[in-house]
Design an enzyme around this catalytic site. Structure first.
Site, PDB file in Angstrom:
ATOM      1  N   LYS A  80      35.582   2.053  35.371  1.00 47.47           N
ATOM      2  CA  LYS A  80      35.512   3.484  35.097  1.00 47.47           C
ATOM      3  C   LYS A  80      35.398   3.688  33.606  1.00 47.47           C
ATOM      4  CE  LYS A  80      35.860   7.369  37.458  1.00 47.47           C
ATOM      5  NZ  LYS A  80      35.309   7.620  38.775  1.00 47.47           N
ATOM      6  N   GLY A 180      38.457  23.481  49.327  1.00 48.51           N
ATOM      7  CA  GLY A 180      37.420  23.278  48.313  1.00 48.51           C
ATOM      8  C   GLY A 180      36.036  23.311  48.918  1.00 48.51           C
ATOM      9  N   GLY A 182      33.014  22.981  47.224  1.00 55.64           N
ATOM     10  CA  GLY A 182      32.053  22.544  46.221  1.00 55.64           C
ATOM     11  C   GLY A 182      30.946  21.761  46.904  1.00 55.64           C
ATOM     12  N   HIS A 183      30.411  20.782  46.192  1.00 56.63           N
ATOM     13  CA  HIS A 183      29.280  20.018  46.723  1.00 56.63           C
ATOM     14  C   HIS A 183      29.603  19.367  48.062  1.00 56.63           C
ATOM     15  CE1 HIS A 183      28.257  20.306  42.432  1.00 56.63           C
ATOM     16  NE2 HIS A 183      27.030  20.334  42.883  1.00 56.63           N
ATOM     17  N   VAL A 184      30.758  18.689  48.144  1.00 62.86           N
ATOM     18  CA  VAL A 184      31.082  17.961  49.378  1.00 62.86           C
ATOM     19  C   VAL A 184      31.635  18.909  50.442  1.00 62.86           C
ATOM     20  CG1 VAL A 184      32.401  16.078  50.397  1.00 62.86           C
ATOM     21  CG2 VAL A 184      31.609  15.875  48.046  1.00 62.86           C
TER      22      VAL A 184
HETATM   23  P1  NAD Z   1      33.063  20.115  43.207  1.00 61.84           P
HETATM   24  O1  NAD Z   1      33.555  20.296  41.831  1.00 61.84           O
HETATM   25  O2  NAD Z   1      31.636  20.408  43.529  1.00 61.84           O
HETATM   26  O3  NAD Z   1      33.955  20.959  44.240  1.00 61.84           O
HETATM   27  C1  NAD Z   1      35.328  21.147  44.130  1.00 61.84           C
HETATM   28  C2  NAD Z   1      35.603  22.558  44.633  1.00 61.84           C
HETATM   29  O4  NAD Z   1      36.997  22.743  44.748  1.00 61.84           O
HETATM   30  C3  NAD Z   1      35.060  23.650  43.701  1.00 61.84           C
HETATM   31  O5  NAD Z   1      34.268  24.541  44.452  1.00 61.84           O
HETATM   32  C4  NAD Z   1      36.334  24.302  43.172  1.00 61.84           C
HETATM   33  O6  NAD Z   1      36.152  25.684  42.897  1.00 61.84           O
HETATM   34  C5  NAD Z   1      37.280  24.060  44.329  1.00 61.84           C
HETATM   35  N1  NAD Z   1      38.695  24.158  43.987  1.00 61.84           N
HETATM   36  C6  NAD Z   1      39.286  23.952  42.796  1.00 61.84           C
HETATM   37  N2  NAD Z   1      40.608  24.160  42.893  1.00 61.84           N
HETATM   38  C7  NAD Z   1      40.853  24.497  44.177  1.00 61.84           C
HETATM   39  C8  NAD Z   1      42.029  24.826  44.897  1.00 61.84           C
HETATM   40  N3  NAD Z   1      43.232  24.861  44.321  1.00 61.84           N
HETATM   41  N4  NAD Z   1      41.914  25.119  46.214  1.00 61.84           N
HETATM   42  C9  NAD Z   1      40.711  25.098  46.818  1.00 61.84           C
HETATM   43  N5  NAD Z   1      39.570  24.793  46.189  1.00 61.84           N
HETATM   44  C10 NAD Z   1      39.646  24.494  44.880  1.00 61.84           C
HETATM   45  O7  NAD Z   1      33.416  18.604  43.608  1.00 61.84           O
HETATM   46  P2  NAD Z   1      32.786  17.751  44.792  1.00 61.84           P
HETATM   47  O8  NAD Z   1      31.674  16.939  44.250  1.00 61.84           O
HETATM   48  O9  NAD Z   1      32.573  18.620  45.986  1.00 61.84           O
HETATM   49  O10 NAD Z   1      33.989  16.733  45.072  1.00 61.84           O
HETATM   50  C11 NAD Z   1      35.164  17.179  45.734  1.00 61.84           C
HETATM   51  C12 NAD Z   1      36.231  16.090  45.663  1.00 61.84           C
HETATM   52  O11 NAD Z   1      35.714  14.899  46.270  1.00 61.84           O
HETATM   53  C13 NAD Z   1      36.616  15.679  44.243  1.00 61.84           C
HETATM   54  O12 NAD Z   1      37.977  15.317  44.253  1.00 61.84           O
HETATM   55  C14 NAD Z   1      35.759  14.465  43.971  1.00 61.84           C
HETATM   56  O13 NAD Z   1      36.363  13.601  43.023  1.00 61.84           O
HETATM   57  C15 NAD Z   1      35.741  13.816  45.340  1.00 61.84           C
HETATM   58  N6  NAD Z   1      34.565  12.981  45.574  1.00 61.84           N
HETATM   59  C16 NAD Z   1      33.318  13.496  45.468  1.00 61.84           C
HETATM   60  C17 NAD Z   1      32.214  12.692  45.695  1.00 61.84           C
HETATM   61  C18 NAD Z   1      30.815  13.243  45.613  1.00 61.84           C
HETATM   62  O14 NAD Z   1      29.877  12.582  46.099  1.00 61.84           O
HETATM   63  N7  NAD Z   1      30.615  14.422  45.044  1.00 61.84           N
HETATM   64  C19 NAD Z   1      32.387  11.336  46.057  1.00 61.84           C
HETATM   65  C20 NAD Z   1      33.683  10.838  46.190  1.00 61.84           C
HETATM   66  C21 NAD Z   1      34.770  11.672  45.941  1.00 61.84           C
END
Ligand code: NAD
Length: 355
Positions: A80, A180, A182-184
């Site tokens: 990392k 949450g 977001g993307h996932v």
């Molecule tokens: P993202 O930043 O697109 O989405 C996170 C979402 O959570 C945002 O919409 C944010 O507004 C929301 N959020 C923040 N605080 C919150 C709360 N207290 N309650 C509810 N929602 C809240 O991130 P992502 O890419 O969707 O990833 C989500 C999680 O999965 C992260 O922890 C990331 O490390 C993990 N992850 C992501 C990937 C990937 O491919 N993107 C891969 C492995 C792990």
């Protein structure tokens, strides 16, 4: 107590501190393990009170990547990079170019990509200085670009397996609370809706929550209440450490399965879930779809290879849960034990050179 005691259960192979006063770069690259291949893991760009906190975060995250990559059967070790966000103004492209030069000096023992606080544009700046970078824009149907849809698919397939084992059913008719959007989280909601699950969602961006509620008939929960929502599955897809000594007693789900990294605040919290009879699907076992896509991009695998490997996520979770049952231990401990065993089984120098 050393940094390692606090941040990582096993000491890393190498820690490289980064400093480039001209661009404002202050960071660290941790190579936790290169036994299975080049140490791969994204680059986090974050605000830290000081260098010690930055270093500790990198140590912990690098160990997690080593276990994630091992459990996903990838020919990658774990590492990392963490960059401390400068306090004053800075030229972002220049800073990431300096980071790229630092990555290049490691001669392929570390492969970087996006993580929290970094994006495709940053990785493009990095790629001007090194070829040991992934997470660039996808081209001509090759793997690359946003890995989130693959992460969501892996979590969904793992959730199917968890529901089958714990509740003896598919996801149709079950209630899933997604924290949450977001993307996932958003992509996961689409898959769950299609599979007939009922959704409860929470997201601080109210317009996004309203959009998902309208599209999939989801109920909206206040972000502070989602952990205690009445549901079958809790899917954390936002923050780390949401399951802790305070939140676990309030949890009403039978299963925890989501994308968020480091969802347990401590090892003991995984034991607490097991004691309460909650099936915890270990985060790094179920959220590896993204790194599978990144690995494919770096090593030149096909899109079909990505799909085949992501579609095995349920089987990989099943193997961990079987091991947990056989060894009468909680799933998070079973996953760590299997990952360490896989890494230890390879001779230290077998894959220590760049791919
Ligand atoms: P993202 O930043 O697109 O989405 C996170 C979402 O959570 C945002 O919409 C944010 O507004 C929301 N959020 C923040 N605080 C919150 C709360 N207290 N309650 C509810 N929602 C809240 O991130 P992502 O890419 O969707 O990833 C989500 C999680 O999965 C992260 O922890 C990331 O490390 C993990 N992850 C992501 C990937 C990937 O491919 N993107 C891969 C492995 C792990």
């Amino acid at each position: 107590m050393s940094d390692f005691d606090q941040a990582a259960a096993v000491p890393p192979e190498a820690v490289h501190m980064l400093s480039d006063p001209d661009s404002g770069l202050e960071g660290v690259i941790v190579l936790h393990s290169t036994r299975l291949g080049p140490a791969a893991g994204g680059c986090r760009f974050w605000t830290y009170p000081g260098p010690q906190e930055m270093r500790r975060d990198a140590l912990r995250l690098a160990e997690g990547m080593a276990y994630k990559n091992a459990m996903a059967d990838l020919p990658l070790g774990g590492g990392k990079a963490v960059i401390r966000a400068p306090e004053g103004g800075f030229d972002r492209a220049r800073l990431f170019a300096a980071f790229g030069r630092a990555v290049d000096r490691l001669r392929g023992t570390y492969v970087t990509a996006e993580d929290a606080g970094t994006g495709v544009t940053d990785m493009q700046a990095v790629s001007g200085a090194t070829r040991h970078v992934a997470g660039l824009a996808a081209s001509e149907g090759r793997p690359g670009g946003d890995p989130s849809p693959w992460t969501a698919l892996g979590v969904f397939l793992a959730m199917q397996e968890a529901a089958r084992r714990k509740l003896g059913t598919g996801l149709d008719g079950l209630t899933v609370a997604v924290q949450g959007l977001g993307h996932v989280g958003s992509a996961l909601c689409a898959l769950l809706h299609e599979a007939g699950a009922r959704l409860i969602v929470s997201e601080p961006r109210s317009d996004v929550a309203a959009h998902v509620a309208c599209r999939y008939g989801a109920m909206i929960s206040h972000p502070q209440m989602i952990v205690e929502a009445k549901c079958d599955v809790f899917a954390p897809c936002a923050l780390g450490a949401v399951l802790n000594a305070r939140s676990i007693p309030k949890l009403r789900a039978a299963i925890v399965c989501g994308a968020a990294n480091n969802v347990l605040a401590s090892e003991e919290d995984g034991d607490r879930l097991a004691e309460r009879g909650v099936l915890y699907a270990p985060d790094y076992v179920v959220n590896a779809g993204g790194i599978i896509n990144v690995c494919a991009e770096y090593l030149g695998w096909s899109q079909e290879e990505v799909e085949t490997r992501v579609r095995s996520t349920g089987d990989r979770l099943a193997a961990v849960l079987d091991h947990a049952e056989r060894s009468a231990t909680a799933p998070h401990r079973a996953a760590d034990a299997l990952a360490r065993r896989r890494i230890a089984a390879v001779h230290p120098r077998a894959h220590s050179r760049a791919a």
